[in-house]
Scaffold this active site. Structure first.
Site, PDB file in Angstrom:
ATOM      1  N   TRP A  34       0.806  -1.223   0.000  1.00 52.14           N
ATOM      2  CA  TRP A  34       0.000   0.000   0.000  1.00 52.14           C
ATOM      3  C   TRP A  34       0.836   1.269   0.000  1.00 52.14           C
ATOM      4  O   TRP A  34       0.506   2.242  -0.681  1.00 52.14           O
ATOM      5  CB  TRP A  34      -0.982   0.000   1.168  1.00 52.14           C
ATOM      6  CG  TRP A  34      -2.126  -0.930   0.906  1.00 52.14           C
ATOM      7  CD1 TRP A  34      -2.326  -2.159   1.464  1.00 52.14           C
ATOM      8  CD2 TRP A  34      -3.199  -0.739  -0.020  1.00 52.14           C
ATOM      9  NE1 TRP A  34      -3.467  -2.735   0.950  1.00 52.14           N
ATOM     10  CE2 TRP A  34      -4.020  -1.889   0.045  1.00 52.14           C
ATOM     11  CE3 TRP A  34      -3.553   0.281  -0.903  1.00 52.14           C
ATOM     12  CZ2 TRP A  34      -5.172  -2.047  -0.735  1.00 52.14           C
ATOM     13  CZ3 TRP A  34      -4.703   0.138  -1.679  1.00 52.14           C
ATOM     14  CH2 TRP A  34      -5.493  -1.009  -1.583  1.00 52.14           C
ATOM     15  N   ASP A 104      -1.552   6.522   6.376  1.00 51.84           N
ATOM     16  CA  ASP A 104      -2.680   5.714   5.908  1.00 51.84           C
ATOM     17  C   ASP A 104      -2.994   4.709   7.016  1.00 51.84           C
ATOM     18  O   ASP A 104      -2.183   3.835   7.320  1.00 51.84           O
ATOM     19  CB  ASP A 104      -2.278   4.990   4.618  1.00 51.84           C
ATOM     20  CG  ASP A 104      -3.365   4.042   4.096  1.00 51.84           C
ATOM     21  OD1 ASP A 104      -4.393   3.873   4.773  1.00 51.84           O
ATOM     22  OD2 ASP A 104      -3.172   3.478   2.993  1.00 51.84           O
ATOM     23  N   LYS A 128     -12.583  -1.576   6.180  1.00 52.41           N
ATOM     24  CA  LYS A 128     -12.020  -2.630   7.017  1.00 52.41           C
ATOM     25  C   LYS A 128     -12.733  -2.671   8.378  1.00 52.41           C
ATOM     26  O   LYS A 128     -13.171  -3.714   8.801  1.00 52.41           O
ATOM     27  CB  LYS A 128     -10.523  -2.416   7.228  1.00 52.41           C
ATOM     28  CG  LYS A 128      -9.686  -2.125   5.971  1.00 52.41           C
ATOM     29  CD  LYS A 128      -9.832  -3.132   4.881  1.00 52.41           C
ATOM     30  CE  LYS A 128      -8.895  -2.996   3.687  1.00 52.41           C
ATOM     31  NZ  LYS A 128      -8.473  -1.716   3.211  1.00 52.41           N
TER      32      LYS A 128
HETATM   33  C1  LIG Z   1      -7.995  -1.121   1.859  1.00 51.83           C
HETATM   34  C2  LIG Z   1      -6.877  -0.157   1.900  1.00 51.83           C
HETATM   35  C3  LIG Z   1      -6.870   1.056   1.174  1.00 51.83           C
HETATM   36  C4  LIG Z   1      -8.035   1.570   0.399  1.00 51.83           C
HETATM   37  O1  LIG Z   1      -8.474   0.888  -0.633  1.00 51.83           O
HETATM   38  P1  LIG Z   1      -9.698   1.442  -1.499  1.00 51.83           P
HETATM   39  O2  LIG Z   1     -10.135   0.201  -2.181  1.00 51.83           O
HETATM   40  O3  LIG Z   1      -9.149   2.464  -2.428  1.00 51.83           O
HETATM   41  O4  LIG Z   1     -10.722   2.023  -0.580  1.00 51.83           O
HETATM   42  C5  LIG Z   1      -5.812   1.916   1.324  1.00 51.83           C
HETATM   43  N1  LIG Z   1      -4.785   1.624   2.126  1.00 51.83           N
HETATM   44  C6  LIG Z   1      -4.762   0.476   2.838  1.00 51.83           C
HETATM   45  C7  LIG Z   1      -3.628   0.237   3.766  1.00 51.83           C
HETATM   46  C8  LIG Z   1      -5.793  -0.442   2.743  1.00 51.83           C
HETATM   47  O5  LIG Z   1      -5.763  -1.568   3.468  1.00 51.83           O
END
Ligand SMILES: *Cc1c(COP(=O)(O)O)cnc(C)c1O
Length: 294
Positions: A34, A104, A128
């Site tokens: 990520w 994030d 989440k």
């Molecule tokens: C799930 C997640 C995202 C966001 O994903 P989207 O599908 O764009 O909402 C961003 N960063 C992390 C660490 C994630 O686990």
């Protein structure tokens, strides 16, 4: 300001540089899939300095972040505090030497208490721990909400637009936000973030303790950097991993397959997962182990 926006977590990978990368220079700490994606997106807007990385060991640990080489012109330092796919958590925040910290927290949102005063901006896609996919919550220090953002930044992509309009600039995703509200109420009734943190610690301990004693399964992350939310583990044999995933699915333990970049299995212990769910998984793993180790 707390902003309720849309476009999921990924849209923030662009909104952050558009609004904060005034000198067109930012530092990214790359600890998994990520933060790597976020750094890639930021390169559209300016120079990305990779301040630290754990790519050398397939992102299975958090590098030392206490004394980073921070260029003078950085607009901010970016981290992904809980790497969802690789299962690591940054437990000691980096020393940014005065630069704004951006984090994030998508996959650890409201799973444990955080001191928001340590950050310039925090954000999380809500899917989440909080609500339906699409909604993203941004917590941003007011002095970072500015008019002189990067040129060509669309109105919808400016934090100022949403801050000035209390997240009601255009039609908000009402249903998604409503569900977030129900989850907030559920969490408050449970005793709040401190209460869910204790439950999350108990859940993670159950699984990690089993993994540490197992002769078949083992966790893929260095102990000190393990996530409370995402637990990747392997048997060491691809065939056996596949057999376990199939058997687990048949037993009703779904979505246990790991991300293809790590392989093996991954258990996500988000707020909605009860302790009993983790106990069931551990029992099943112990049975599987007994049948495969003589
Ligand atoms: C799930 C997640 C995202 C966001 O994903 P989207 O599908 O764009 O909402 C961003 N960063 C992390 C660490 C994630 O686990």
């Amino acid at each position: 300001k707390v902003l309720f926006l849309q476009g999921g977590g990924f849209t923030q990978f662009a909104m952050i540089p558009m609004n904060l990368m005034i000198n067109r220079s930012a530092g990214y700490i790359v600890t998994g899939q990520w933060s790597k994606k976020a750094a890639g997106e930021a390169k559209i807007f300016g120079t990305v300095h990779e301040l630290a990385s754990s790519a050398d060991k397939n992102f299975s640990y958090i590098p030392e972040l206490g004394d980073l080489n921070i260029p003078e012109d950085l607009d901010y330092v970016y981290i992904c505090q809980n790497e969802t796919v690789h299962g690591t958590t940054i437990k000691t925040l980096p020393n940014t030497k005065g630069k704004t910290l951006v984090s994030d927290i998508s996959s650890m949102f409201l799973s444990e208490p955080l001191d928001v005063t340590k950050y310039g901006l925090l954000f999380g896609g809500v899917q989440k721990n909080v609500g339906p996919a699409g909604v993203v919550i941004v917590i941003v220090r007011e002095d970072l909400i500015r008019d002189d953002v990067l040129p060509f930044t669309p109105t919808m992509m400016k934090y100022k637009t949403h801050a000035d309009n209390k997240s009601l600039f255009n039609t908000p995703p009402c249903y998604g936000i409503y569900i977030c509200g129900l989850v907030f109420k559920w969490l408050l009734k449970l005793g709040g973030v401190n209460a869910i943190h204790r439950i999350n610690q108990a859940k993670a301990k159950l699984l990690y303790d089993y993994l540490d004693g197992s002769k078949l399964f083992h966790g893929t992350v260095e102990k000190k950097d393990r996530s409370l939310m995402n637990v990747p583990f392997v048997t060491g044999s691809r065939e056996l991993d596949a057999e376990f995933v199939n058997a687990a699915t048949q037993a009703g333990l779904k979505n246990i397959k790991g991300h293809r970049s790590v392989g093996g299995m991954r258990a996500s212990l988000y707020n909605a997962m009860p302790v009993e769910g983790v106990a069931k998984l551990v029992d099943f793993m112990a049975e599987f182990e007994k049948a495969h180790i003589s």
